[in-house]
Write an enzyme that holds these catalytic residues in place. Structure first.
Site, PDB file in Angstrom:
ATOM      1  N   SER A  72      36.337-146.711  73.275  1.00  0.00           N
ATOM      2  CA  SER A  72      36.059-148.109  73.242  1.00  0.00           C
ATOM      3  C   SER A  72      37.353-148.907  73.303  1.00  0.00           C
ATOM      4  CB  SER A  72      35.177-148.512  72.299  1.00  0.00           C
ATOM      5  OG  SER A  72      35.916-148.557  71.050  1.00  0.00           O
ATOM      6  N   ASP A  73      37.210-150.258  73.522  1.00  0.00           N
ATOM      7  CA  ASP A  73      38.298-151.185  73.428  1.00  0.00           C
ATOM      8  C   ASP A  73      38.069-151.441  71.727  1.00  0.00           C
ATOM      9  OD1 ASP A  73      40.701-152.422  73.358  1.00  0.00           O
ATOM     10  OD2 ASP A  73      40.251-153.513  74.962  1.00  0.00           O
ATOM     11  N   TRP A  74      39.408-152.171  71.252  1.00  0.00           N
ATOM     12  CA  TRP A  74      39.225-152.430  69.814  1.00  0.00           C
ATOM     13  C   TRP A  74      37.964-153.258  69.419  1.00  0.00           C
ATOM     14  CZ3 TRP A  74      43.320-151.813  65.985  1.00  0.00           C
ATOM     15  CH2 TRP A  74      43.180-152.574  64.949  1.00  0.00           C
TER      16      TRP A  74
END
Ligand code: BGC
Length: 767
Positions: free
Chosen positions: A294-296
């Site tokens: 996932s992104d942050w």
């Protein structure tokens, strides 16, 4: 039992592929061996341990003390010790990586090593140009080598996975993250994606100097509305399939080990929870074997988007959609076990995610030696080595684009000249490092001033004139632009008056582009435009050296300033690269990977637009006629088109030929043309080939890049260049996502920019 399994896999694979070569046999048997190991390990894991592998934490390691102290860090530490962390990011340096790895390997029940991720975006400590600048080189070998240098430094510092390359196509220079990518074009973008992935991963991922790559941000983040960060994306299928996805597909096909979600939604569904993107397309149709991070906090943010009801729902949506590793949402580690128990997420999907993550860890060789990236001697030898600095200097020179050079003001004469160097950025040693350079040391770039001082034959006088920013700049905070301080103008004007040539280094500060750095006006920030005009009033012999992480609107400069050099942010060796180009020790050959607009109102402006029913490229006979696709206050053309870039020599294109007038659908279309160096200097040129599919079942662009070649010619020398166009260049994706080739008429263009008019034609016929 284990041995029998292994043998069974081998025999089965060999039986399936009787004609494979020896090299392939080895690859297959290695894959089979890893599969067997992964399956065996998976069998031993509890559900909790599996979920742990899907959990990634940001570094919390307190290097100065015995352990983390604040609550959140303490919890992470406990999780790490209990085998509930599969990966960490932002832990770097052999000492710190070894420390966290030791806990994972020696203190947890199964001893599964961590995969250590970091944003190695344009180098680790030795910085190469920002990725957009590297894209301007159109030099795939150089880009690949640059990624390999970055991989060697990062891997010597404990890192085995980079969150790069960013392969987001973008047509919007307001979006600060264009500095991280390959520009606006899907063909060039795909080539660069392949080069970067290969550079990072090498041919053997288990080598200690290669690292796993990550194509990001899947998908369409570069189309964030109005160039505003983290914004919504609403695009049609044609753009999605033909413009956004090709570089991701290229990365997937070449074996990129991981992909990252975007923060954006796509047509109403956040990328992180987007089953169509992840499950159907990436892991389904494309058969991607790696894992998706996932992104942050992008899993948790689905709640903020109003897509998930709460964190638990977000975890369910992300896991079911196909996001395998949770970066800092803490959603999987807290929710997945319950979700599986409740039947909301199938354990088979958890197994699939963990299998993917473990496979990459095995491929990296982490199970054989978890400390293979933690060799302090190698770290000292490799990081900041002379060889790496030489390599980034080479890349920096190749990235420079000569936008304009009237009356051959450039290259500068080496003797007897009085040169004024003006601009706060000229002496800046921090800004040229650009954005996304977390591991680098501040103020370590060679400034333009330092670079130019090495040429002793002229008198060089430096005056700042004005700074771009006020106070300290940092990666996490907004740059405070100098809007008022003109106290240095007077001195700058004085030296300009007395000089033969004025070199002005103006543009954006390195931290004015990158994540979170959207801008609505993209001219020269602060008082720099005023400074430029004030200096021009006393001396017109100006060479403008631009520093920027995105295309800028420099209309005035383009009209008045005789020479303009696009020098982006070129990393550690900026000043040497710029000086060598200004003095002609390097003949520039860069070409723009992104269109420069005349003003912000033209955005999005890109070369591969559609024709429309009232074509924008055909000005009507009656100039006052209004009913055609245009603006009434600015021309349709850009300031500088995609593919534009000059040299100190000149190139002429002639004799474009297509081998036949008509081709069958399976034939390859042979195109040839001549290119001649008609100037007085040896130089390199990026010869570009574009096609136009005149009529199709889906409207096609007026031009599409489908080939390019970087070549070097001596003065007077000419070469014939050949291209072969096949289905992959002539076809396109229809709105069902199928790649199709349709019969009909095509035009083919060749030249030194997307604005070339030298063309020929052919027809594809179905037999
Ligand atoms: C960015 C990613 C990056 C991640 C980890 C996010 O804010 O969007 O591109 O890899 O942070 O640093």
């Amino acid at each position: 039992m284990k041995m029998i399994n292994k043998l069974f896999f081998l025999v089965a694979l060999l039986a399936l592929a009787p004609n494979i070569t020896k090299g392939q046999t080895n690859a297959y048997s290695k894959d089979a061996e890893i599969n067997t190991k992964v399956e065996a390990l998976l069998q031993k894991m509890t559900l909790e341990e599996k979920v742990g592998q899907m959990n990634q934490y940001n570094g919390f390691w307190d290097v100065t003390g015995p352990g983390p102290t604040d609550g959140n860090a303490k919890l992470k530490y406990e999780h790490l010790k209990s085998g509930l962390v599969g990966s960490m990011l932002n832990v770097r340096g052999t000492k710190d990586v070894r420390a966290v790895q030791k806990i994972a390997v020696e203190e947890t029940r199964l001893g599964i090593p961590l995969i250590i991720g970091f944003d190695v975006i344009h180098g680790y400590k030795t910085l190469s140009p920002i990725p957009l600048a590297e894209a301007a080189s159109w030099d795939l070998e150089a880009i690949k080598s640059s990624a390999a240098v970055a991989a060697s430094e990062a891997s010597a510092s404990g890192i085995n996975w980079t969150f790069g390359p960013m392969v987001d196509i973008s047509r919007d220079p307001r979006w600060g993250r264009v500095m991280e990518g390959g520009g606006e074009d899907p063909f060039l973008g795909s080539e660069i994606a392949r080069a970067r992935v290969t550079g990072f991963q090498g041919t053997d991922l288990s080598s200690p100097s290669t690292i796993a790559a990550c194509a990001k941000h899947f998908a369409a983040y570069g189309f964030s509305q109005s160039g505003k960060e983290y914004n919504t994306v609403d695009i049609g299928l044609s753009t999605l399939y033909n413009v956004v996805l090709p570089p991701f597909k290229a990365a997937s096909d070449i074996g990129v080990k991981t992909m990252m979600n975007g923060f954006n939604d796509l047509n109403g569904v956040p990328a992180t929870g987007n089953e169509f993107l992840l499950r159907d397309l990436l892991k389904g149709k494309w058969n991607f074997k790696g894992f998706v991070v996932s992104d942050w906090a992008s899993i948790k943010e689905m709640e903020t988007w109003g897509y998930a009801k709460n964190r638990k729902h977000a975890a369910k949506l992300a896991a079911n959609a196909g996001s395998d590793l949770d970066m800092e949402s803490h959603a999987y580690i807290n929710e997945l076990k319950t979700l599986v128990a409740e039947g909301a997420v199938k354990e088979s999907l958890i197994n699939d995610a963990v299998r993917r993550i473990l496979t990459v860890k095995y491929e990296l060789g982490l199970f054989d030696d978890p400390y293979k990236y933690c060799d302090e001697t190698r770290e000292k030898e490799v990081v900041n080595s002379k060889a790496n600095h030489d390599a980034v200097l080479d890349m920096a020179k190749k990235s420079i684009v000569l936008l304009k050079n009237e009356n051959q003001l450039l290259p500068l004469k080496k003797q007897g000249q009085k040169i004024a160097l003006i601009g706060g950025l000229a002496s800046d040693k921090n800004s040229p490092l650009g954005s996304w350079r977390i591991a680098s040391d501040d103020n370590t770039a060679v400034s333009v001033l330092e670079g130019m001082q090495k040429y002793k034959g002229n008198t060089l006088v430096f005056e700042k004139g004005a700074d771009v920013s006020v106070g300290k700049t940092s990666f996490t905070e907004e740059v405070k632009v100098n809007m008022t301080d003109k106290s240095g103008f007077k001195a700058a004007i004085k030296v300009a008056k007395k000089s033969d040539v004025v070199v002005m280094v103006l543009g954006e500060h390195g931290f004015q582009s990158g994540e979170g750095r959207s801008r609505t006006s993209i001219g020269l920030p602060g008082v720099q435009q005023e400074l430029l005009e004030a200096v021009y009033a006393v001396n017109k012999n100006i060479v403008l050296v631009l520093n920027n992480g995105r295309p800028l609107t420099i209309n005035w400069a383009s009209k008045h300033i005789p020479a303009i050099v696009e020098a982006w942010q070129l990393g550690s060796q900026t000043g040497n690269a710029v000086a060598q180009v200004l003095y002609g020790d390097y003949n520039p050959s860069g070409k723009l990977p992104m269109t420069f607009p005349r003003n912000v109102g033209q955005i999005p402006i890109y070369y591969n637009h559609k024709n429309t029913g009232r074509p924008i490229n055909e000005t009507p006979e009656n100039p006052d006629f209004v009913f055609w696709s245009h603006y009434s206050d600015v021309e349709n053309t850009p300031l500088y088109p995609f593919g534009h870039g000059l040299s100190y020599t000149k190139f002429e294109y002639n004799n474009i030929k297509v081998s036949k007038a008509t081709f069958g659908m399976n034939e390859s279309v042979e195109v040839s043309f001549e290119i001649k160096n008609t100037g007085a200097l040896k130089g390199k040129e990026v010869a570009q080939l574009y096609i136009r599919d005149i009529q199709a079942s889906v409207t096609r662009p007026v031009k599409e890049l489908k080939g390019f070649k970087l070549l070097e010619l001596n003065p007077g020398e000419s070469k014939t260049i050949n291209f072969a166009l096949t289905k992959s260049e002539l076809g396109f994706y229809n709105n069902q996502g199928e790649f199709v080739l349709e019969p009909g008429n095509f035009e083919v263009f060749v030249g030194g920019s997307s604005y070339t008019t030298l063309k020929s034609k052919f027809e594809l016929v179905s037999k």
